[in-house]
Design a protein around this motif. Structure first.
Motif, short mmCIF file in Angstrom:
data_model
loop_
_atom_site.label_atom_id
_atom_site.label_comp_id
_atom_site.label_asym_id
_atom_site.label_seq_id
_atom_site.Cartn_x
_atom_site.Cartn_y
_atom_site.Cartn_z
N ARG A 36 0.84 -1.21 0.00
CA ARG A 36 0.00 0.00 0.00
C ARG A 36 0.87 1.26 0.00
O ARG A 36 0.62 2.20 -0.74
N THR A 39 2.84 2.10 -3.34
CA THR A 39 2.17 2.77 -4.44
C THR A 39 2.45 4.27 -4.45
O THR A 39 2.32 4.91 -5.48
N VAL A 40 2.84 4.82 -3.31
CA VAL A 40 3.20 6.24 -3.23
C VAL A 40 4.72 6.41 -3.22
O VAL A 40 5.27 7.24 -3.96
N ALA A 55 -0.98 11.29 -6.99
CA ALA A 55 -2.21 10.57 -7.35
C ALA A 55 -2.22 10.27 -8.84
O ALA A 55 -2.52 9.15 -9.26
N SER A 58 0.54 7.62 -9.73
CA SER A 58 0.27 6.27 -9.22
C SER A 58 -1.04 5.68 -9.73
O SER A 58 -1.27 4.48 -9.60
N GLY A 59 -1.90 6.54 -10.27
CA GLY A 59 -3.20 6.06 -10.72
C GLY A 59 -4.19 5.84 -9.59
O GLY A 59 -5.22 5.21 -9.77
N GLN A 60 -3.88 6.38 -8.42
CA GLN A 60 -4.75 6.24 -7.25
C GLN A 60 -5.61 7.50 -7.08
O GLN A 60 -5.21 8.59 -7.50
N HIS A 61 -6.75 7.37 -6.43
CA HIS A 61 -7.58 8.53 -6.11
C HIS A 61 -6.87 9.41 -5.10
O HIS A 61 -6.12 8.91 -4.24
N LYS A 62 -7.12 10.71 -5.17
CA LYS A 62 -6.48 11.66 -4.26
C LYS A 62 -6.74 11.32 -2.80
O LYS A 62 -5.85 11.45 -1.96
N ILE A 64 -7.27 8.37 -1.45
CA ILE A 64 -6.46 7.20 -1.07
C ILE A 64 -5.01 7.63 -0.85
O ILE A 64 -4.38 7.26 0.15
N VAL A 65 -4.48 8.44 -1.77
CA VAL A 65 -3.10 8.94 -1.63
C VAL A 65 -2.98 9.75 -0.34
O VAL A 65 -1.99 9.61 0.40
N ILE A 68 -2.73 7.36 2.58
CA ILE A 68 -1.41 6.72 2.60
C ILE A 68 -0.34 7.71 3.05
O ILE A 68 0.54 7.35 3.84
#
Length: 156
Positions: A36, A39-40, A55, A58-62, A64-65, A68
């Protein structure tokens, strides 16, 4: 037994890589990081980067970032500092501990790749990487291809 499809193979490869990477990182002084966090951490810049850019990279939602990053701040891997270019914005900057983790993670991943290159041979491994990159690019473009095209059976 059913032959694994692309999704299964990609998932199995990712889990196996993460297992080796994070077990080795734990042995090397970073037992508190997980996939997890990776990814950052994988997308950090030593000079700092905005959370919105992390975000996107990494292709992650803000959100979620952000969660993390809160964890990584608490664990001592990053700090939030004012962005000199925009005082309203914050830069996410790796700490000394964060830089150590990033450096070790990159070395571990390089060793894994070297091992696979030795097993397959330099040419075959280079070809594998090239094909994997192409499949990844093609898959990322699935929306442009269109759903109907994606479901059509290949021509014999």
């Amino acid at each position: 037994m059913r032959v694994p499809d692309l999704g299964m193979l990609a998932g199995q490869l990712m889990r196996a890589l993460q297992e080796e990477l994070f077990e080795t990182l734990a042995e090397q002084g970073h037992p508190d990081v997980s996939p997890r966090h990776g990814t950052v951490l994988a997308f950090l810049d030593p000079k700092g980067v905005r959370a919105t850019d992390l975000a996107a990279r990494s292709g992650q939602h803000k959100q979620i970032v952000g969660t993390i990053l809160d964890e990584l701040v608490r664990l001592g891997y990053v700090t939030r500092e004012p962005d000199p270019a925009d005082r309203r914005a914050k830069l996410i900057v790796p700490t000394e501990r964060g830089i150590d983790e990033i450096t070790k993670a990159r070395a571990i991943l390089a060793a894994i790749e070297e091992r696979h290159e030795r097993t397959l041979g330099a040419g075959r491994y280079a070809g594998f990487r090239e094909m994997l990159q192409q499949v990844t690019r093609d898959q990322r473009a699935w929306r442009q291809v269109g759903a109907t095209t994606a479901w059509q059976a290949p021509m014999a």
